[in-house]
Design an enzyme around this catalytic site. Structure first.
Site, mmCIF file in Angstrom:
data_model
loop_
_atom_site.group_PDB
_atom_site.id
_atom_site.type_symbol
_atom_site.label_atom_id
_atom_site.label_comp_id
_atom_site.label_asym_id
_atom_site.label_seq_id
_atom_site.Cartn_x
_atom_site.Cartn_y
_atom_site.Cartn_z
ATOM 1 N N CYS A 65 0.824 -1.235 -0.069
ATOM 2 C CA CYS A 65 0.010 -0.007 0.117
ATOM 3 C C CYS A 65 0.965 1.129 0.012
ATOM 4 O O CYS A 65 1.792 1.386 0.638
ATOM 5 C CB CYS A 65 -1.044 0.014 1.188
ATOM 6 S SG CYS A 65 -2.081 1.393 1.248
ATOM 7 N N CYS A 69 -0.002 4.876 6.750
ATOM 8 C CA CYS A 69 -0.794 4.958 8.214
ATOM 9 C C CYS A 69 0.364 4.178 9.302
ATOM 10 O O CYS A 69 0.720 2.992 8.898
ATOM 11 C CB CYS A 69 -1.959 3.869 8.109
ATOM 12 S SG CYS A 69 -3.232 4.513 6.643
ATOM 13 N N CYS A 72 0.076 0.474 10.357
ATOM 14 C CA CYS A 72 -0.327 -0.634 9.362
ATOM 15 C C CYS A 72 0.808 -1.487 8.962
ATOM 16 O O CYS A 72 1.547 -0.952 8.038
ATOM 17 C CB CYS A 72 -1.055 -0.102 8.226
ATOM 18 S SG CYS A 72 -1.891 -1.201 7.077
ATOM 19 N N CYS A 109 -16.424 -9.678 5.064
ATOM 20 C CA CYS A 109 -15.897 -8.385 4.732
ATOM 21 C C CYS A 109 -14.583 -8.383 4.000
ATOM 22 O O CYS A 109 -13.941 -9.139 4.218
ATOM 23 C CB CYS A 109 -15.656 -7.601 6.161
ATOM 24 S SG CYS A 109 -14.902 -5.883 5.851
ATOM 25 N N CYS A 140 -19.668 -6.677 3.065
ATOM 26 C CA CYS A 140 -18.825 -5.421 3.435
ATOM 27 C C CYS A 140 -17.489 -5.263 2.829
ATOM 28 O O CYS A 140 -16.875 -6.360 2.454
ATOM 29 C CB CYS A 140 -18.645 -5.353 5.075
ATOM 30 S SG CYS A 140 -17.493 -4.152 5.556
ATOM 31 N N CYS A 200 -19.710 1.639 8.240
ATOM 32 C CA CYS A 200 -19.268 1.228 9.250
ATOM 33 C C CYS A 200 -17.834 1.920 9.503
ATOM 34 O O CYS A 200 -17.059 2.184 8.592
ATOM 35 C CB CYS A 200 -18.499 -0.474 8.980
ATOM 36 S SG CYS A 200 -17.550 -1.062 10.109
ATOM 37 N N ARG A 272 -18.470 -2.850 17.481
ATOM 38 C CA ARG A 272 -17.587 -3.914 16.836
ATOM 39 C C ARG A 272 -16.388 -3.894 17.788
ATOM 40 O O ARG A 272 -15.517 -3.039 17.718
ATOM 41 C CB ARG A 272 -17.253 -3.889 15.500
ATOM 42 C CG ARG A 272 -16.720 -5.277 14.997
ATOM 43 C CD ARG A 272 -16.345 -5.195 13.623
ATOM 44 N NE ARG A 272 -17.493 -4.601 12.801
ATOM 45 C CZ ARG A 272 -18.327 -5.516 11.995
ATOM 46 N NH1 ARG A 272 -18.283 -6.971 12.517
ATOM 47 N NH2 ARG A 272 -19.437 -4.956 11.535
HETATM 48 N N1 SAM Z 1 -6.616 0.347 2.821
HETATM 49 C C1 SAM Z 1 -8.066 0.676 3.309
HETATM 50 C C2 SAM Z 1 -8.310 1.801 4.319
HETATM 51 O O1 SAM Z 1 -7.238 2.083 5.096
HETATM 52 O O2 SAM Z 1 -8.880 2.328 4.426
HETATM 53 C C3 SAM Z 1 -9.037 -0.302 3.926
HETATM 54 C C4 SAM Z 1 -7.953 -1.597 5.030
HETATM 55 S S1 SAM Z 1 -7.349 -0.840 6.322
HETATM 56 C C5 SAM Z 1 -6.457 -1.956 7.048
HETATM 57 C C6 SAM Z 1 -8.924 -0.930 7.690
HETATM 58 C C7 SAM Z 1 -8.517 -0.327 8.868
HETATM 59 O O3 SAM Z 1 -8.063 -1.324 9.644
HETATM 60 C C8 SAM Z 1 -7.780 0.832 9.416
HETATM 61 O O4 SAM Z 1 -8.616 2.142 8.880
HETATM 62 C C9 SAM Z 1 -7.372 0.812 10.678
HETATM 63 O O5 SAM Z 1 -8.348 1.411 11.339
HETATM 64 C C10 SAM Z 1 -7.323 -0.795 10.864
HETATM 65 N N2 SAM Z 1 -5.995 -1.229 11.324
HETATM 66 C C11 SAM Z 1 -5.275 -1.381 10.432
HETATM 67 N N3 SAM Z 1 -4.066 -1.820 10.867
HETATM 68 C C12 SAM Z 1 -4.216 -2.095 12.214
HETATM 69 C C13 SAM Z 1 -3.551 -2.345 13.317
HETATM 70 N N4 SAM Z 1 -2.306 -2.893 13.386
HETATM 71 N N5 SAM Z 1 -4.219 -2.485 14.490
HETATM 72 C C14 SAM Z 1 -5.588 -2.139 14.662
HETATM 73 N N6 SAM Z 1 -6.094 -1.716 13.625
HETATM 74 C C15 SAM Z 1 -5.593 -1.703 12.446
HETATM 75 C C1 DTB Z 2 -11.435 -2.486 10.972
HETATM 76 O O1 DTB Z 2 -11.709 -1.334 11.610
HETATM 77 N N1 DTB Z 2 -10.647 -3.365 11.622
HETATM 78 C C2 DTB Z 2 -10.425 -4.360 10.498
HETATM 79 C C3 DTB Z 2 -11.441 -3.925 9.353
HETATM 80 N N2 DTB Z 2 -11.954 -2.688 9.973
HETATM 81 C C4 DTB Z 2 -11.032 -4.120 8.133
HETATM 82 C C5 DTB Z 2 -8.834 -4.641 10.238
HETATM 83 C C6 DTB Z 2 -8.195 -4.743 11.310
HETATM 84 C C7 DTB Z 2 -6.721 -4.859 10.647
HETATM 85 C C8 DTB Z 2 -5.693 -5.347 11.628
HETATM 86 C C9 DTB Z 2 -4.287 -5.601 11.175
HETATM 87 C C10 DTB Z 2 -4.310 -6.862 10.181
HETATM 88 O O2 DTB Z 2 -4.696 -7.726 10.384
HETATM 89 O O3 DTB Z 2 -3.589 -6.306 9.052
HETATM 90 FE FE1 SF4 Z 3 -3.085 1.055 3.178
HETATM 91 FE FE2 SF4 Z 3 -3.057 0.110 5.760
HETATM 92 FE FE3 SF4 Z 3 -3.376 2.549 5.508
HETATM 93 FE FE4 SF4 Z 3 -5.288 0.988 4.616
HETATM 94 S S1 SF4 Z 3 -4.686 1.112 6.586
HETATM 95 S S2 SF4 Z 3 -4.603 2.794 3.424
HETATM 96 S S3 SF4 Z 3 -3.762 -0.656 3.822
HETATM 97 S S4 SF4 Z 3 -1.380 1.865 4.968
#
Ligand code: SAM
Ligand code: DTB
Ligand code: SF4
Length: 328
Positions: A65, A69, A72, A109, A140, A200, A272
């Site tokens: 990506c 973030c 992430c 989802c 979702c 959501c 959730r």
């Molecule tokens: N890339 C898209 C976005 O960022 O909107 C969709 C997937 S992203 C992984 C969805 C959500 O997962 C993020 O907005 C964040 O709130 C959550 N998330 C990602 N990594 C995480 C982590 N290490 N711990 C907890 N929540 C996480």
């Molecule tokens: C959300 O709020 N939490 C989920 C879902 N929406 C997509 C994702 C959590 C991702 C946690 C880190 C991972 O597994 O990569």
């Molecule tokens: Fe990319 Fe992760 Fe940010 Fe979603 S949360 S935009 S997958 S870096």
């Protein structure tokens, strides 16, 4: 200044906010028993207190990506060991959805590590949504920022929910993400809403933010109009290689308080208990359910990180006398 500019741009809103930051902070500051008792009362007024909705996640496009973030594991710029994979073929998605349904999930989802989908990406997701829906599951997707017209295409395919989080309050947001603003996110949420897709929208705690920042996030979510149908509260899963690795973990009881504040301020939303459940003991999860959480991710994987396996969750549900919620 406690009566808040509640929109993300930081400008004052003319109408009185339904929840000021000060009001949410006051909830957080209640004695734990008072807060959780009140949240449980609100929960019982609106929901069956012993039913929990089960959603299964699948990463349909993992890694690589371009965004930054800080939490992430899928951001290409952090060395986390998550590879940049191709989008999954339709048959793999359908097989995973079938398995999720057999295990008892009612919603599936699909997540993608994109800043947002390109048109050809979206067309593939459209096919996935149609196929998953044909199995009788709610659908979702969480694909990042949507451009004009994209939400309508997803809705036409039968998408029920779109997940897009505010993540954290405006004053802390810039320390976590610089490649897109909270206003970009609010634009996408408006597109989703206008297309008739359920919203959501939640956030992450445990990123080193203050209680006030958590209260601000909850107030912001609660002041979305209409409120989101589903509110994921994620506890940071610390992943080696991300900038947030090594952050002081949040007190688990503060996480329970956050669930309680979400329940009180968003009485009709599905709250959730999202990422971070694998690291939580059964007692804390039980408190989260008591405080008003009524939805979880179900299945051994979130997107790239671990989640309790189905056996552990079945045992937990049996221990607590909880049962899976059937889809409406
Ligand atoms: N890339 C898209 C976005 O960022 O909107 C969709 C997937 S992203 C992984 C969805 C959500 O997962 C993020 O907005 C964040 O709130 C959550 N998330 C990602 N990594 C995480 C982590 N290490 N711990 C907890 N929540 C996480
Ligand atoms: C959300 O709020 N939490 C989920 C879902 N929406 C997509 C994702 C959590 C991702 C946690 C880190 C991972 O597994 O990569
Ligand atoms: Fe990319 Fe992760 Fe940010 Fe979603 S949360 S935009 S997958 S870096």
């Amino acid at each position: 200044m406690d009566t808040l500019p509640l929109n993300a741009s930081g400008t004052e809103v003319a109408d009185k906010p339904r929840w000021s930051i000060a009001q949410v902070e006051a909830l957080y500051d209640l004695p734990f028993n008072d807060l959780v008792y009140r949240a449980h009362g609100v929960h019982r007024e609106h929901f069956d207190a012993n039913a929990v909705q089960l959603s299964t996640l699948l990463s349909v496009k993992t890694g690589g990506c371009p965004e930054d973030c800080g939490y992430c594991p899928q951001a290409a710029r952090y060395d986390t060991g998550v590879a940049n994979e191709e989008t999954l073929p339709l048959d793999r998605v359908v097989a995973a959805a079938r398995l999720a349904k057999e295990s008892g999930a009612t919603r599936f989802c699909m997540g993608a590590a994109w800043r947002g989908p390109k048109q050809r990406d979206l067309e593939r997701v459209v096919e996935m949504v149609k196929a998953v829906r044909a199995l009788g599951l709610e659908t979702c997707a969480t694909l990042g920022l949507l451009k004009e017209g994209q939400a309508e295409q997803l809705r036409a395919a039968g998408l029920d929910y779109y997940n897009h989080n505010l993540d954290t309050a405006p004053e802390f947001y810039g320390e976590i993400i610089t490649t897109r603003t909270q206003d970009d996110r609010l634009d996408t949420l408006e597109r989703v809403r206008a297309a008739g897709i359920h919203v959501c929208c939640g956030g992450i705690v445990g990123m080193g933010e203050t209680r006030r920042t958590r209260a601000t996030l909850i107030a912001q979510l609660a002041n979305l109009d209409p409120q989101p149908e589903s509110v994921p509260i994620n506890n940071l899963v610390q992943v080696a290689g991300t900038p947030l690795e090594g952050t002081d973990p949040l007190d688990p009881l503060e996480f329970v308080r956050t669930i309680a504040c979400a329940r009180i301020t968003m009485p009709r939303a599905m709250v959730r208990l999202s990422a971070g459940r694998q690291e939580m003991n059964d007692g804390i999860q039980a408190l989260c359910f008591f405080a008003g959480a009524n939805s979880i991710f179900y299945g051994e994987k979130l997107l790239t990180t671990g989640n309790p396996d189905v056996e552990r969750d079945r045992a937990l549900f049996a221990r607590l006398g909880l049962r899976p919620m059937s889809s409406e």
